[in-house]
Design a protein around this motif. Sequence first.
Motif, PDB file in Angstrom:
ATOM      1  N   GLU A  36       0.858  -1.196   0.000  1.00 18.47           N
ATOM      2  CA  GLU A  36       0.000   0.000   0.000  1.00 18.47           C
ATOM      3  C   GLU A  36       0.887   1.236   0.000  1.00 18.47           C
ATOM      4  N   ARG A  37       0.704   2.097  -0.999  1.00 19.09           N
ATOM      5  CA  ARG A  37       1.530   3.296  -1.125  1.00 19.09           C
ATOM      6  C   ARG A  37       0.690   4.569  -1.232  1.00 19.09           C
TER       7      ARG A  37
ATOM      8  N   ALA B 103      -1.438   7.923  -0.792  1.00 13.42           N
ATOM      9  CA  ALA B 103      -1.271   9.104   0.057  1.00 13.42           C
ATOM     10  C   ALA B 103      -2.394   9.141   1.097  1.00 13.42           C
ATOM     11  N   GLU B 104      -2.077   9.655   2.260  1.00 13.94           N
ATOM     12  CA  GLU B 104      -3.110   9.785   3.291  1.00 13.94           C
ATOM     13  C   GLU B 104      -4.112  10.861   2.922  1.00 13.94           C
ATOM     14  N   GLU B 105      -3.630  11.988   2.390  1.00 11.72           N
ATOM     15  CA  GLU B 105      -4.503  13.107   2.040  1.00 11.72           C
ATOM     16  C   GLU B 105      -4.920  13.008   0.577  1.00 11.72           C
ATOM     17  N   ASP B 106      -6.202  13.237   0.330  1.00  9.20           N
ATOM     18  CA  ASP B 106      -6.751  13.212  -1.024  1.00  9.20           C
ATOM     19  C   ASP B 106      -5.990  14.183  -1.934  1.00  9.20           C
TER      20      ASP B 106
ATOM     21  N   ASP C 222      -2.747  14.110  -2.660  1.00  7.02           N
ATOM     22  CA  ASP C 222      -1.298  14.132  -2.427  1.00  7.02           C
ATOM     23  C   ASP C 222      -0.626  13.013  -3.215  1.00  7.02           C
TER      24      ASP C 222
ATOM     25  N   ARG D  71     -10.996   8.717  -4.547  1.00 10.55           N
ATOM     26  CA  ARG D  71     -11.257  10.080  -4.062  1.00 10.55           C
ATOM     27  C   ARG D  71     -11.016  11.065  -5.215  1.00 10.55           C
TER      28      ARG D  71
ATOM     29  N   ASP E 194      -7.380  12.403  -5.719  1.00  6.22           N
ATOM     30  CA  ASP E 194      -6.516  11.314  -6.194  1.00  6.22           C
ATOM     31  C   ASP E 194      -6.802  11.017  -7.661  1.00  6.22           C
TER      32      ASP E 194
END
Length: 168
Positions: A76-77, A79-82, A84, A143, A146
Amino acid sequence: MEPLVDTLIEDSRWHAVGLAGLAERVARASFAELGLSETGFEISLLGCDDARIAELNADFRGKPKPTNVLSWPAEERAAEEDGDLPVPPEPGPEGMAEELGDIAIAWETCEREAAEQDKPLADHVTHLLVHGVLHLLGYDHVRDGDAELMESTEIRILAKMGIANPYD
């Protein structure tokens, strides 16, 4: 130079578009655009038919129908924030490539979609391979932010490969 993509052709029709060479060019173009090393990584690719991809789609996504391309990232790579950038992978040590994951692509669905969209089959397959490689690298389209990032990245990579924006 070690290949980035290990291609297994189950359906011989894939030889007509030179799937192995095309996948290698896609991986190298994608890595170049993202500033990743072309050594120390490996992607596995399966060139199959609709029946095989329907089995895989049923097994892994609970959807017993054919689709154009599937991908299974090894890690899993995302990004935490939509919106990013995903966390880039680190290459494996010399002689031990970091496995990024697997991609499967189905002949009949790709051929039908290319005809419906009035696109050369090789261009459509190139787009789907770029899409699959980006999934292995943590890009996604669930998202909104993304999805925008993934689509714009696909468009840039394809443009550098001489292929028009597939979303126009």
